[in-house]
Design a protein around this motif. Structure first.
Motif, PDB file in Angstrom:
ATOM      1  N   UNK A  48      45.482  84.196  34.261  1.00  0.00           N
ATOM      2  CA  UNK A  48      44.817  84.935  35.330  1.00  0.00           C
ATOM      3  C   UNK A  48      43.332  84.617  35.336  1.00  0.00           C
TER       4      UNK A  48
ATOM      5  N   UNK B 247      50.363  83.300  42.306  1.00  0.00           N
ATOM      6  CA  UNK B 247      49.835  84.267  43.272  1.00  0.00           C
ATOM      7  C   UNK B 247      48.368  83.963  43.482  1.00  0.00           C
TER       8      UNK B 247
ATOM      9  N   UNK C 140      52.827  82.747  46.348  1.00  0.00           N
ATOM     10  CA  UNK C 140      52.664  83.943  47.152  1.00  0.00           C
ATOM     11  C   UNK C 140      51.196  84.142  47.433  1.00  0.00           C
TER      12      UNK C 140
ATOM     13  N   UNK D  95      39.619  83.533  38.169  1.00  0.00           N
ATOM     14  CA  UNK D  95      39.082  83.397  39.523  1.00  0.00           C
ATOM     15  C   UNK D  95      39.317  81.993  40.073  1.00  0.00           C
TER      16      UNK D  95
ATOM     17  N   UNK E 114      47.923  83.691  38.286  1.00  0.00           N
ATOM     18  CA  UNK E 114      47.339  84.522  39.344  1.00  0.00           C
ATOM     19  C   UNK E 114      45.852  84.257  39.411  1.00  0.00           C
TER      20      UNK E 114
END
Lengths: 240, 207
Positions: free
Chosen positions: A190, A221, A238, A192, A205
């Motif tokens: 995860x 994601x 997604x 940025x 993500x």
């Protein structure tokens, strides 16, 4: 304590000593220190065991070192092999040899050129690895740069700001010849800005995600831009 | 009594912060480790947070970010006891506690003219409860005794104070979360105070 009266501890050859507060501690040969050590400069050239914790401004292990407690250091360099039964806390840590840390690595900057095994989490502002590493818990850093050579790196979770994983040019060449397959494995990534190569993960993500060659990701994601290049395999993507 | 939870995804959406910010705040200890609750869901493992606490914390971080640095913020939120000490007059002047409650505290404790952080904290909690009418003076003294030793015993680790009453008799104790309590029907839980929250509140007043 007055800094001027700090003395020096030097073990040349084979010997042992009690811990304490010193200016410099040098083990040349084989030495064992029983107790906690606080010193300005710490060196092991040869093999050394500290039966306690170590607090130093400038530490270096050339050879092999075992620290039964934790390490607090401003600068710490491990050129040979190190085994730390506690955590390492500090500013700058460079691992060029191999190291095993039973608990956490909490530093500002960490550079892994050799191999590192971390029992719990690794927290840093800047994390750079051109070696291999294994983190049992979370790798959390603002700027994570992983250059894969010829070994596998493994971590349970990665979180941070900028995360980039790439195959080193020379390793890429070897990979083409199928001799090695350097890969990074992580359950979750995860961040940025995420750019990946040769990464196997269940979930990625982030705001902007680029998945490149050699990647196998179950779910991506993203909030901003998603890019897929090369032979990357992404089962599901997604936009959230 | 269980906190309502919020998933990481919902949290980011709701507060409009990025993963980078969340992980940075976690690293700095602005969001405590024990607020990251891992749970298995049908999609795999997910991280949840105690909803009210994390939302109010993020709100505070976002609002204060401009005037103080993250490292200074760490001090505000850390449950570690500070080396702050204040003069008795100052405690009343700065409206940390009312002068009446301060007087009760001084009578009870008989301490000197300077209060250390733990003492300010105890009197701050006492003040809250007496002003709200939850406690009377004698009960306050029992609480002070528990707090005095409790804050030392729990030094640095998160803890909560439970205030209870049964058949008009007051008692209180401290415990370290996560814990659940179950008590008989005749017992009434007056208040459950999270020390970290009160410390945070107090530190904001002390800045």
């Amino acid at each position: 304590m007055d800094k001027n009266v700090r003395c020096e501890l030097r073990i040349n050859g084979c010997g042992s000593s009690k811990g304490g507060i010193f200016n410099t501690v040098k083990i040349n040969g084989a030495g064992k220190i029983i107790g906690n050590v606080i010193c300005r400069v710490f060196r092991i050239n040869g093999s050394g065991i500290i039966n306690g914790s170590l607090d130093t401004e400038d530490g270096k292990i050339n050879g092999s070192g075992i620290v039964e407690g934790g390490i607090k250091a401003h600068e710490f360099i491990i050129n040979g092999s190190g085994e730390i039964k506690g955590s390492i806390k500090g500013e700058n840590v460079i691992i060029s040899g191999s190291v095993e840390i039973a608990e956490n690595l909490d530093v500002q900057n960490v550079k892994i050129e050799g191999s590192a095994k971390i029992g719990h989490d690794c927290n840093a502002e800047i994390f750079y690895s051109s070696g291999s590493f294994e983190v049992q818990g979370l790798l959390n850093a603002d700027d994570i740069k992983i250059r894969l050579h010829d070994l596998k790196s493994q971590v349970t979770e990665i979180g941070g700001g900028k995360i980039s994983v790439a195959i080193e040019a020379s390793a890429g060449l070897k990979a083409l010849k199928n001799t090695v397959n350097p890969v990074l494995e992580s359950e979750v990534i995860e961040g940025d800005e995420i750019v990946l190569e040769n990464t196997i993960a269940k979930e990625v993500r982030g705001t902007n995600v680029t998945v490149g060659r050699g990647c196998e990701i179950d779910l991506v994601e993203y909030k901003g831009i998603f890019r897929k290049t090369g032979d990357a395999k992404v089962e599901e993507e997604r936009k959230v | 009594m269980e906190d309502e939870l919020i998933s990481k995804k919902e949290l980011l959406e709701h507060t409009n912060i990025s993963y980078g910010q969340l992980y940075r705040w976690k690293r700095k200890g602005l969001i405590p480790e024990d607020w990251f609750i891992k749970k298995s869901t049908y999609t795999g493992q997910e991280t949840f947070f105690p909803k009210d606490r994390v939302l109010s914390r993020i709100d505070k971080i976002k609002n204060m970010k401009e005037d103080i640095s993250l490292d200074e913020l760490v001090d505000v939120f850390s449950p570690v006891f500070d080396k702050i000490s204040l003069n008795v007059d100052e405690v009343a002047q700065r409206n940390i506690v009312t002068s009446e409650v301060l007087k009760i505290y001084l009578d009870f404790n008989g301490c000197g003219q300077v209060l250390d952080f733990n003492e300010i904290l105890s009197v701050f909690i006492l003040n809250k409860l007496i002003v709200s009418g939850d406690l009377n003076l004698d009960e306050g003294k029992i609480l002070l005794e528990v707090l005095q030793e409790g804050v030392i015993k729990f030094k640095g680790i998160p803890c909560e104070v439970f205030l209870m009453r049964k058949l008009g008799v007051f008692f209180c104790f401290m415990a370290s979360p996560p814990c659940r309590i179950y008590h008989d029907k005749g017992t009434r839980l007056i208040r459950r105070i999270n020390m970290a929250t009160v410390i945070e509140e107090l530190k904001l007043k002390l800045i």
